[in-house]
Structures are given as structure tokens and as C-alpha cells.
Design a protein around this motif. Sequence first.
Motif, PDB file in Angstrom:
ATOM      1  N   ARG A  96       0.830  -1.208   0.000  1.00  0.00           N
ATOM      2  CA  ARG A  96       0.000   0.000   0.000  1.00  0.00           C
ATOM      3  C   ARG A  96       0.866   1.261   0.000  1.00  0.00           C
ATOM      4  N   THR A  97       1.922   1.262   0.804  1.00  0.00           N
ATOM      5  CA  THR A  97       2.816   2.420   0.798  1.00  0.00           C
ATOM      6  C   THR A  97       3.479   2.574  -0.567  1.00  0.00           C
ATOM      7  N   GLY A  98       3.781   1.453  -1.215  1.00  0.00           N
ATOM      8  CA  GLY A  98       4.344   1.519  -2.559  1.00  0.00           C
ATOM      9  C   GLY A  98       3.380   2.155  -3.549  1.00  0.00           C
ATOM     10  N   GLN A  99       2.081   1.868  -3.391  1.00  0.00           N
ATOM     11  CA  GLN A  99       1.080   2.480  -4.265  1.00  0.00           C
ATOM     12  C   GLN A  99       1.047   3.998  -4.089  1.00  0.00           C
ATOM     13  N   HIS A 100       1.146   4.435  -2.844  1.00  0.00           N
ATOM     14  CA  HIS A 100       1.137   5.880  -2.589  1.00  0.00           C
ATOM     15  C   HIS A 100       2.377   6.551  -3.181  1.00  0.00           C
TER      16      HIS A 100
END
Length: 447
Positions: A429-433
Motif C-alpha cells: 500500500r505504501t508503494g502504491q502511494h
Amino acid sequence: MTGKVLPLGLPLAIGFVAQLAISFTDAALVTRLGARELAGVTLALSVFSMTMLFGLGIVTAATPKLAAAHRSRDTGAVRTWYVQGAWLAVLVGLLGTAVLWQTRDILTLLGQSPSSARIAQRYNTGAAVGLPFFLLYVNARGLLTGVGRPKPVTWVMLAAVPVNLGLGCLLTFGAGPVPGLGVFGAGLASTLVRALVVVAVTAVLLGGGFRELALRGARLVPRPAMLLDLARVGVWIGARILLGEGFLPVLAFFVARFGADATTAHAIGLRLESLVVVFALGFSGAATTVAAWARADGDWRALRDLRSSLLLIGLVYSLGLSAVILASSGFTGRVVFGLHEPKAEGMLHKLVFLVVAYFVVDTLITMSMGYLVGLSDTRLPTLVVAAGYWVVGLGTGVLLSELTPLDFYGLWLGVITGGCVIAVFVFARTGQHIASLANSTTEEAPE
């Protein structure tokens, strides 16, 4: 980036430890009143903690707003969000106080004995009014963290620990003409200390060190739209904290089927994990601020570096402390927790390996959840925590404990499995952001 996270995270972490020490002080004082009183206050603190954590989550929603406004050099917005956070703290705190005044009915409904429920009610009757003050402190801490200067609240909270001890002794046991009030006095002392903390922090904010914020000129008017915006985000944070923090205590009901020794080992493992992971909450708060700063700057590289720094700090802290816990597990069980039953001690010796494994995973989750809070990403993470622990973790644990020779250790393996699912999600999820901010920055760049 580590140079930004550590100066923010360490003072916050120390403040969380001091905050935890106040509850331990109350329990330690009540121990001298007797076993019945200690049992009742332990139940009271459980109800208080769950109510407090939910409220803390809601009020925490103001922190990324404050951090982003500060990063944009909009002091007017900083003042406005701070005031709205204070209003939210008071409203949520009063609702929580109403819940705490029903402690006896709640515990009776959950099957606790009437005598223990009555004692718990006496403590929370004294402590309940302290909840709004605590949440006002959380809002002030969010402001100081958002502007990158959290040390004053840490010093205030550290000073509150000995004050709570002295005031707690006086109101619990009495002195001279002052009569002792028993468990009610212990709860009342914590309320008075939390009120003093708010007074001290407010004095700091209105003093010369924060003159640039011009808080004296803030308009103390509630703005319903802003309050609803904070509540919409904060309720998910509070729910996620409850789902995560409440899982291991609820697991005790499943562990109880394997006997008193297994329950004892589980209780010690639970207490040990809760004591050591609290330090990670400080870095979670730091991650919230730094992530909000990066989004306000449109700096995807800062978000990427923050994730790497959190991973490094989390692994160094959790693996290093895990080695200490494993090396001293015998001493911890016998001396710190007073464990003298050979069978329970043997179970704890085996369980401690699973406890530290979960501690590593939980530390990384806790820090990274702060990252997502800084980006106001709260709904999906909460749903994943619910599914990870309560579906995958509990389901796997029950199957392993029932269908394999692992017994109650299988329940902890299920917990670790659920934690790993959540940790993988958070990393992705942090990678998506990071990718989303990078793409938006590229599209906005002039050709």
C-alpha cells in the motif's frame, strides 16, 4: 530521512512509555489495598484503555492536517485545525466518559463478578473525567509533532509520572487529616494529573517558544464540516487500533481451553509484547508527520525514503530487543512476572520465540500504519487489519491448535500469520502511494 524520523520518533516514544507508566503506577498503588481491589482495577483499566484508544485514534486524525498546514506555512490553517481537534477531543472525551460511567454494567454483561465490577466502577468513576483531558493532550501532541517540535510534551509527560505517584498515594491511602479514598482516589488522581498535563502543555503552546503560531489569537469556534472531516478519518483509525490491540486479549478465551498453565504463559507473553511494542508508537507518530510533510511538498522520493527508514529502524529495534528478550526469558518469567510453576515456565520458554516473532511483525505494522495515517489512508487498512487478524489469524490459529499437535502454540502461529498478511499489505500500500505521488508529480511538471 532517518535523520528526520529519529528526532521526532524518540521523544514521542519516551512520551508513550511515560504515558503507560501512569497506568502501571495506579495498578502498583492499588496492589497494597488487596487482591480484590487489584483485580477490579485491572478490569477498570482494560475498559478505560479500550475507550481511550478509540478516542485517541479519532483525535489523531488532526495530526496530518496540522503537519500539512505547517509545511505549507499556513499558520491560520494550523490554528484552525488545532482548535477543531480540541473540540473533537472534548466531544469524543465526553462520550467516552459516559461509557466509563457504565463500567459496572459493561463488565457484568461480559460475565465478570459483581464485586469486581463494583470495584472497577469506583476506579473509573474517578478516572472517567480525565479522558477529555487526555484527548486534549493528544491533540496538543499532534500539533507539536506536526510542527516538528515534540520534546516539550515529552518533558511534561515525564514530569507527570512522579506527580501521579505522589498524588495517587495521597488520595488512595490518605495522609494526616486527608482521608484515603481507596480505588476511587487512585482514579481521581489520574484525572487531576491529566488536567495538570493539559494546563502545562497549553502554557508551553502559549509561551514565547511558539509565538509564531499565534495561538492566542485563535478563534475558538467549532466548524461542523471540519469536525466531520476529522471524525470520518479518525473513526477508522480508532477502529483499526481496537481491532489490533484487542485481538491478543480476546485470544485468551481460546487459550483457556488448554489449561491454567497455558493461560498464564499467554498472559505473560501478551504483557511482554505490549510493553515492548509501545516504543514503536512514537515512530508511528513520527511517520504520520513526515508522510504528511512529503505529501504537502509533492515529494515522492521523501515518501520512498521514509518507508526505507521505517523498515530499517523497525528491524534494528525489534530484532535487537528480541535478542535481549530471548537471552533473559528465564529471568523475565521468574523475577519480573513472578512465575514459579515449572510447567507454565516451560510453556513460556517455548512461547517466547513466537512472542518475539510477532513482536518484529507488529513493530513494522505499527510504524507503517502511522505512515498511512499521514496520508489519511485509513479505511482500507482497517478492513485489512480486521481480515488479517480476525479471519486469517484466528482461523489459522484455531485450525493449527485443533488439528495439529501444536496445541495453544498454534494460536500464536495463527497470530503471526495474520500479522504477516497485514505487513505485506502495508508494504504494498505504501508503494502504491509512492507511485501515485510520483506519477502526479511527473504529470504536473512543465514540459
